[in-house]
Design a protein around this motif. Structure first.
Motif, PDB file in Angstrom:
ATOM      1  N   VAL A  54      30.723 -31.008  -8.325  1.00 45.23           N
ATOM      2  CA  VAL A  54      31.785 -31.714  -9.055  1.00 45.23           C
ATOM      3  C   VAL A  54      33.005 -31.559  -7.911  1.00 45.23           C
ATOM      4  N   LEU A  55      33.415 -30.639  -7.455  1.00 44.90           N
ATOM      5  CA  LEU A  55      34.577 -30.768  -6.366  1.00 44.90           C
ATOM      6  C   LEU A  55      34.451 -31.708  -5.385  1.00 44.90           C
ATOM      7  N   PHE A  56      33.157 -31.969  -4.919  1.00 48.02           N
ATOM      8  CA  PHE A  56      32.937 -32.797  -3.756  1.00 48.02           C
ATOM      9  C   PHE A  56      33.459 -34.303  -4.169  1.00 48.02           C
ATOM     10  N   ARG A  57      32.845 -34.317  -5.506  1.00 47.60           N
ATOM     11  CA  ARG A  57      33.089 -35.887  -6.072  1.00 47.60           C
ATOM     12  C   ARG A  57      34.798 -36.140  -6.200  1.00 47.60           C
ATOM     13  N   GLN A  58      35.361 -35.029  -6.425  1.00 52.37           N
ATOM     14  CA  GLN A  58      36.659 -35.080  -6.442  1.00 52.37           C
ATOM     15  C   GLN A  58      37.531 -35.352  -5.184  1.00 52.37           C
ATOM     16  N   GLN A  59      37.043 -34.638  -4.384  1.00 53.03           N
ATOM     17  CA  GLN A  59      37.533 -34.623  -2.932  1.00 53.03           C
ATOM     18  C   GLN A  59      37.364 -36.057  -2.210  1.00 53.03           C
ATOM     19  N   LEU A  60      36.208 -36.642  -2.614  1.00 50.59           N
ATOM     20  CA  LEU A  60      35.687 -37.833  -1.862  1.00 50.59           C
ATOM     21  C   LEU A  60      36.423 -39.090  -2.647  1.00 50.59           C
ATOM     22  N   TYR A  61      36.388 -39.069  -4.172  1.00 51.87           N
ATOM     23  CA  TYR A  61      37.066 -40.345  -4.670  1.00 51.87           C
ATOM     24  C   TYR A  61      37.934 -40.055  -5.563  1.00 51.87           C
ATOM     25  N   GLY A  62      38.845 -38.771  -5.456  1.00 47.74           N
ATOM     26  CA  GLY A  62      40.075 -38.679  -6.019  1.00 47.74           C
ATOM     27  C   GLY A  62      40.021 -38.646  -7.769  1.00 47.74           C
ATOM     28  N   LEU A  63      38.683 -38.625  -8.140  1.00 43.29           N
ATOM     29  CA  LEU A  63      38.309 -38.335  -9.681  1.00 43.29           C
ATOM     30  C   LEU A  63      39.018 -37.185 -10.309  1.00 43.29           C
ATOM     31  N   LYS A  64      39.258 -37.244 -11.820  1.00 43.31           N
ATOM     32  CA  LYS A  64      39.690 -36.153 -12.515  1.00 43.31           C
ATOM     33  C   LYS A  64      38.245 -35.323 -12.639  1.00 43.31           C
ATOM     34  N   THR A  65      38.516 -34.031 -12.958  1.00 48.64           N
ATOM     35  CA  THR A  65      37.381 -33.304 -13.212  1.00 48.64           C
ATOM     36  C   THR A  65      36.469 -33.536 -14.387  1.00 48.64           C
ATOM     37  N   ARG A  66      36.944 -34.218 -15.486  1.00 48.28           N
ATOM     38  CA  ARG A  66      36.234 -34.769 -16.533  1.00 48.28           C
ATOM     39  C   ARG A  66      35.317 -35.729 -16.034  1.00 48.28           C
ATOM     40  N   ASN A 233      39.740 -30.198   4.256  1.00 52.25           N
ATOM     41  CA  ASN A 233      38.347 -30.629   3.826  1.00 52.25           C
ATOM     42  C   ASN A 233      38.335 -31.731   2.995  1.00 52.25           C
ATOM     43  N   VAL A 234      39.491 -32.375   2.529  1.00 50.89           N
ATOM     44  CA  VAL A 234      39.416 -33.573   2.044  1.00 50.89           C
ATOM     45  C   VAL A 234      39.369 -34.677   3.033  1.00 50.89           C
ATOM     46  N   VAL A 235      40.132 -34.327   4.192  1.00 55.26           N
ATOM     47  CA  VAL A 235      39.795 -35.078   5.530  1.00 55.26           C
ATOM     48  C   VAL A 235      38.564 -35.343   5.983  1.00 55.26           C
ATOM     49  N   LYS A 236      37.926 -34.070   6.069  1.00 53.18           N
ATOM     50  CA  LYS A 236      36.545 -33.771   6.504  1.00 53.18           C
ATOM     51  C   LYS A 236      35.488 -34.508   5.601  1.00 53.18           C
ATOM     52  N   THR A 237      35.637 -34.310   4.567  1.00 50.26           N
ATOM     53  CA  THR A 237      34.792 -35.034   3.621  1.00 50.26           C
ATOM     54  C   THR A 237      34.863 -36.427   3.808  1.00 50.26           C
ATOM     55  N   ARG A 238      36.075 -36.964   3.831  1.00 47.84           N
ATOM     56  CA  ARG A 238      36.224 -38.544   4.169  1.00 47.84           C
ATOM     57  C   ARG A 238      35.454 -39.036   5.555  1.00 47.84           C
ATOM     58  N   MET A 239      35.773 -38.240   6.349  1.00 50.55           N
ATOM     59  CA  MET A 239      35.308 -38.634   7.777  1.00 50.55           C
ATOM     60  C   MET A 239      33.647 -38.336   7.784  1.00 50.55           C
ATOM     61  N   GLN A 240      33.205 -37.489   6.986  1.00 51.78           N
ATOM     62  CA  GLN A 240      31.645 -37.167   7.116  1.00 51.78           C
ATOM     63  C   GLN A 240      30.836 -38.117   6.110  1.00 51.78           C
ATOM     64  N   PHE A 250      41.646 -37.267  13.293  1.00 45.74           N
ATOM     65  CA  PHE A 250      42.224 -36.532  12.061  1.00 45.74           C
ATOM     66  C   PHE A 250      43.472 -37.299  11.623  1.00 45.74           C
ATOM     67  N   PRO A 251      44.283 -37.428  12.295  1.00 41.73           N
ATOM     68  CA  PRO A 251      45.834 -37.915  11.836  1.00 41.73           C
ATOM     69  C   PRO A 251      45.583 -39.371  11.138  1.00 41.73           C
ATOM     70  N   LYS A 252      44.684 -40.082  11.532  1.00 40.71           N
ATOM     71  CA  LYS A 252      44.385 -41.445  10.997  1.00 40.71           C
ATOM     72  C   LYS A 252      43.995 -41.470   9.899  1.00 40.71           C
ATOM     73  N   VAL A 253      42.889 -40.580   9.710  1.00 39.79           N
ATOM     74  CA  VAL A 253      42.240 -40.588   8.429  1.00 39.79           C
ATOM     75  C   VAL A 253      43.061 -40.003   7.274  1.00 39.79           C
ATOM     76  N   PHE A 254      43.876 -39.064   7.634  1.00 40.87           N
ATOM     77  CA  PHE A 254      44.658 -38.348   6.920  1.00 40.87           C
ATOM     78  C   PHE A 254      45.615 -39.363   6.262  1.00 40.87           C
ATOM     79  N   GLN A 255      46.167 -40.108   7.239  1.00 40.80           N
ATOM     80  CA  GLN A 255      47.158 -41.246   6.900  1.00 40.80           C
ATOM     81  C   GLN A 255      46.539 -42.145   5.959  1.00 40.80           C
ATOM     82  N   LYS A 256      45.474 -42.579   6.066  1.00 41.87           N
ATOM     83  CA  LYS A 256      44.743 -43.521   5.264  1.00 41.87           C
ATOM     84  C   LYS A 256      44.637 -42.963   3.782  1.00 41.87           C
TER      85      LYS A 256
END
Length: 297
Positions: A54-66, A233-240, A250-256
């Motif tokens: 559940v947490l992974f989906r939130q980190q990757l897509y910015g979803l709410k918990t529900r 971890n949010v940046v890492k998840t997006r990169m991977q 890392f800075p470029k992905v974070f900025q995005k």
């Protein structure tokens, strides 16, 4: 005469037996930190994997918990534990190294370097965390298998590893920089603060009380570190989650991500509350299991 000869022969046999066993006993003692770390990780992953998903989906897509939970429900129970093999392999291996190497390197550095204990233990923690990063490919494949966008591309862990092969060895280590940063500094804080936190808890007089104290100590540290390194971890998840293409810094992905989430800190930390509770439970289980097994092995 026969009895006398038999009697004379027995002591060398028993002595030889003890001498043969002693190296094996020593080896078990040397490996116990690795073994306990491995078992603690297995216990943790088996219990907390659905929460992590559940947490992974939130980190990757910015979803709410529900919304993240509903997305998993739509995927079905069959896919709930999809992708558990990589974290199981990764966590059991990395936690075995984390605890085992930390203890071994701490002893080694104390013997050869005359510096304050805090410094040697901090260096040992960073080195252990750096070594853990060797297994980044397992974390990388876990990310791909948990992302519903890749459900049709990969059937299992082996298939995902095989699919990345054509992109070269570097593709397996996409997101290595945030992994190194997270592992090194979180290890320093975990091992450095674990003792002081436990000292401030009520004195334990029974085995169950020690277990509770170890759970609280590990849980509090895990929750704190989970919040502190959440943006990493949010940046890492997006990169991977990317396959092929440019290796962005890392800075470029974070900025995005920062721009995508309307430059709001609350949006960047979306899912952090669930991560807090997951880390509280996970590291409570890990620390309590590790300390418990350490006493009985």
């Amino acid at each position: 005469m026969v009895d006398s000869e038999a009697h004379e022969k027995r002591p060398p046999i028993l002595t030889s037996s003890k001498q043969d066993l002693s190296p094996h006993i020593a080896n078990v003692g040397e490996m116990k930190h690795y073994l306990c770390g491995c078992c603690a990780a297995f216990n943790n992953v088996a219990i907390t994997f659905p929460i992590q998903k559940v947490l992974f989906r939130q980190q990757l897509y910015g979803l709410k918990t529900r919304d993240a939970v509903l997305q998993l429900r739509r995927d079905g129970f069959r896919n709930l534990y999809r992708g558990i093999l990589p974290p199981l392999m990764q966590k059991t291996t990395t936690l075995a190294l984390m605890f085992g190497l930390y203890e071994d390197l701490s002893c080694l550095l104390r013997k050869h370097i005359s510096t304050p204990e805090f410094a040697t233990r901090s260096v040992a923690a960073v080195l252990a965390g750096t070594t853990e990063a060797i297994f980044t490919p397992l974390e990388r494949v876990q990310t791909l298998l948990q992302d519903h966008k890749h459900h049709d591309k990969f059937t299992n862990t082996y298939h995902a590893f095989k699919a990345l092969r054509c992109h070269g060895i570097r593709e397996y280590y996409r997101g290595l920089v945030p992994v190194l940063f997270r592992n090194g500094f979180s290890n320093v804080l975990f091992f450095g603060l674990r003792g002081p936190i436990k000292e401030h808890l009520p004195t334990a007089t029974t085995h169950s009380a020690h277990l509770v104290n170890d759970f609280i100590c590990g849980g509090l540290l895990g929750a704190m570190l989970g919040i502190l390194f959440f943006p990493v971890n949010v940046v890492k998840t997006r990169m991977q989650s990317q396959i092929g293409g440019e290796f962005q810094s890392f800075p470029k992905v974070f900025q995005k991500i920062w721009l995508e989430r309307d430059r709001k800190l609350t949006n960047l930390f979306r899912g952090a509350h669930l991560n807090y509770h997951r880390s509280l439970i996970s590291w409570g289980i890990i620390n309590a299991t590790y300390e418990f097994l350490l006493k009985i092995v």
